[in-house]
Design an enzyme around this catalytic site. Structure first.
Site, mmCIF file in Angstrom:
data_model
loop_
_atom_site.group_PDB
_atom_site.id
_atom_site.type_symbol
_atom_site.label_atom_id
_atom_site.label_comp_id
_atom_site.label_asym_id
_atom_site.label_seq_id
_atom_site.Cartn_x
_atom_site.Cartn_y
_atom_site.Cartn_z
ATOM 1 N N ALA A 175 -19.982 2.538 4.948
ATOM 2 C CA ALA A 175 -19.276 1.899 3.842
ATOM 3 C C ALA A 175 -20.171 0.924 3.089
ATOM 4 C CB ALA A 175 -18.035 1.180 4.367
ATOM 5 N N TYR A 223 -6.588 7.223 -0.028
ATOM 6 C CA TYR A 223 -7.435 8.289 -0.570
ATOM 7 C C TYR A 223 -7.870 9.194 0.572
ATOM 8 C CZ TYR A 223 -11.541 10.266 -3.016
ATOM 9 O OH TYR A 223 -12.474 11.089 -3.587
ATOM 10 N N GLU A 245 -20.384 -5.418 15.268
ATOM 11 C CA GLU A 245 -19.319 -5.153 14.308
ATOM 12 C C GLU A 245 -19.321 -6.164 13.165
ATOM 13 O OE1 GLU A 245 -14.443 -4.881 14.461
ATOM 14 O OE2 GLU A 245 -15.533 -6.123 15.899
ATOM 15 N N ARG A 302 -15.581 3.931 4.594
ATOM 16 C CA ARG A 302 -16.383 5.051 5.100
ATOM 17 C C ARG A 302 -15.547 6.321 5.121
ATOM 18 N NH1 ARG A 302 -17.403 7.207 10.402
ATOM 19 N NH2 ARG A 302 -19.509 8.093 10.573
ATOM 20 N N GLY A 303 -14.340 6.234 5.634
ATOM 21 C CA GLY A 303 -13.412 7.353 5.625
ATOM 22 C C GLY A 303 -13.627 8.342 6.757
ATOM 23 N N ASP A 304 -12.615 9.167 6.973
ATOM 24 C CA ASP A 304 -12.652 10.216 7.994
ATOM 25 C C ASP A 304 -12.639 11.581 7.328
ATOM 26 O OD1 ASP A 304 -12.476 8.370 10.181
ATOM 27 O OD2 ASP A 304 -10.348 8.128 9.685
ATOM 28 N N GLU A 314 0.830 -1.203 0.000
ATOM 29 C CA GLU A 314 0.000 0.000 0.000
ATOM 30 C C GLU A 314 0.868 1.257 0.000
ATOM 31 O OE1 GLU A 314 -3.705 0.165 2.239
ATOM 32 O OE2 GLU A 314 -2.908 1.939 3.277
ATOM 33 N N LYS A 331 7.974 3.453 1.545
ATOM 34 C CA LYS A 331 9.374 3.040 1.640
ATOM 35 C C LYS A 331 9.474 1.570 1.244
ATOM 36 C CE LYS A 331 10.510 7.000 3.553
ATOM 37 N NZ LYS A 331 11.329 8.021 2.834
#
Length: 307
Positions: free
Chosen positions: A127, A49, A166, A107-109, A17, A283
Site C-alpha cells: 500500500a 473496492y 507493523e 493493498r487489497g486482496d 462505509e 443498512k
C-alpha cells in the site's frame, strides 16, 4: 474537500462505509439507505473496492452518483491488486474528471475466484507504493492533488505477525503522503487505545479514525470473523450473544450488538477519538439506533457535544 480539511474543522468526525451493489434493485435500495443516513449529516462516506472488473466499475458508478446526487463528501477505496500502473493512472484520471477528491489506498486482496493469484504481476506489492503513486498524481480541479487515507489494524495486520514491524510499515505510508488512518473494525476499545498510543510512539501524528461494525445477526458475526481475519471477539461479547440461545433471532442479537457498539462509541468519545467510521453493510437501522442511543439526532449535534 479533502478529508483532512474536514478533520481539521471538527474535533470528532462521523462517517459511513458502503459497498457497491450487484444489481439495479440493490442499487436503489442502497440509495434509499444513503438517503436515510444523509439525514444524520455524516462528515463523509466511503465506498469499498474489489479487484474484479465489474466491481471496479460499480464502485466508480456509486461514488460518482453520491457525488452528483447527494451533498455528501465521498471517499473511494482503491487497491493495488490486479492493476498495472496504466490502469491505476486511468482510474485516478476518471476520478479527477468526476470531481472525486479523496482516496483510501489499500493493498487489497485478490478476487476470491482467482486462487493462487500471482501478485508479482501487480504494479505495486504494498500500500505504501500505491500511496506514493496517488500522491504524485495530479488532480487538476484541486492543485493539492488527492486526499489520501490508509488502513490501520488495532488488533494487528493479518499479514504482519511482527507487531514492531507493523508500525514501521504504517509510518512509511504516512510518510509517503497518507493524511489520516481509518482502522479495521474492532470490538475491544483497549486494542484501539493501545494502537493509538503505539502510533504516537512511532512518530505517527495523523488523525486516527476508529472503525466500528455493530453485530446484527449471529450469522453476520461468523462472516465478520471470516472477512476480518484476526478480529478478536471479547468473551463478554460472545457471552452476551450466547444469551440469545437457542433461537438467536436477528432482533435479539441485533439488540446486543447495537448496545455493545453504542458503549464502544461512548467510551471512544470520552477518550477524544478523532473520528468514528461505521461499517454499515449497506443498512441504516443499526447506525441510526446507535445515534439515538447516544442521545443525538445527527452527527452535527454529536460533534457539538464532544467539542
Amino acid at each position: 474537500m479533502h478529508i483532512i480539511d474536514i478533520l481539521d474543522q471538527h474535533q470528532t468526525t462521523f462517517s459511513f462505509e458502503f459497498f457497491p451493489p450487484k444489481t439495479t434493485k440493490a442499487s436503489e435500495e442502497l440509495f434509499q439507505t444513503i438517503s436515510q443516513l444523509q439525514e444524520l449529516q455524516p462528515s463523509f462516506v466511503s465506498v469499498t473496492y474489489g479487484a474484479g472488473g465489474t466491481t471496479r466499475d460499480r464502485t466508480h458508478e456509486l461514488i460518482v452518483r453520491i457525488q452528483n446526487e447527494t451533498n455528501l463528501t465521498a471517499v473511494s477505496h482503491l487497491t493495488s491488486v490486479c492493476h498495472t500502473r496504466d490502469e491505476l493512472r486511468a482510474i485516478l484520471d476518471r476520478y479527477a474528471v468526476s470531481g472525486i477528491e479523496n482516496i483510501l489506498a489499500l493493498r487489497g486482496d485478490p478476487p476470491r475466484d482467482q486462487s493462487g493469484y500471482d501478485r508479482s504481476n501487480d504494479a505495486f506489492q504494498y500500500a505504501e507504493e500505491l500511496v506514493r503513486f496517488i500522491a504524485s498524481h495530479p488532480n487538476p480541479p484541486n492543485p493539492r492533488g488527492f486526499g489520501i487515507g490508509v488502513a490501520g489494524f488495532p488488533e494487528g495486520h493479518p499479514c504482519t505477525p511482527n507487531r514492531l514491524h507493523e508500525l514501521d510499515y504504517l509510518k512509511r505510508k504516512v510518510d509517503g503522503g497518507a493524511q489520516y488512518i481509518c482502522t479495521q473494525l474492532f470490538f475491544d476499545n483497549r486494542d484501539f487505545f493501545d494502537f493509538r498510543e503505539r502510533c504516537e510512539m512511532a512518530g505517527i501524528s495523523v488523525p486516527i479514525i476508529a472503525g466500528i461494525m455493530p453485530i446484527t445477526s449471529r450469522q453476520g458475526m461468523v462472516r465478520m470473523a471470516d472477512l476480518a481475519l484476526g478480529a478478536r471477539f471479547p468473551a463478554r461479547l460472545i457471552r452476551a450473544i450466547e444469551r440469545c440461545a437457542p433461537d438467536y433471532t436477528n432482533e435479539q442479537v441485533s439488540k446486543v450488538g447495537i448496545h455493545w457498539a453504542t458503549e464502544q462509541c461512548r467510551d471512544l468519545l470520552d477518550a477524544h477519538v478523532r473520528g468514528i467510521h461505521f461499517y454499515t453493510l449497506n443498512k441504516s437501522d443499526a447506525t441510526r439506533q446507535i445515534y439515538q442511543n447516544l442521545g443525538v439526532k445527527d452527527s452535527i449535534a454529536l460533534r457539538s457535544s464532544v467539542t
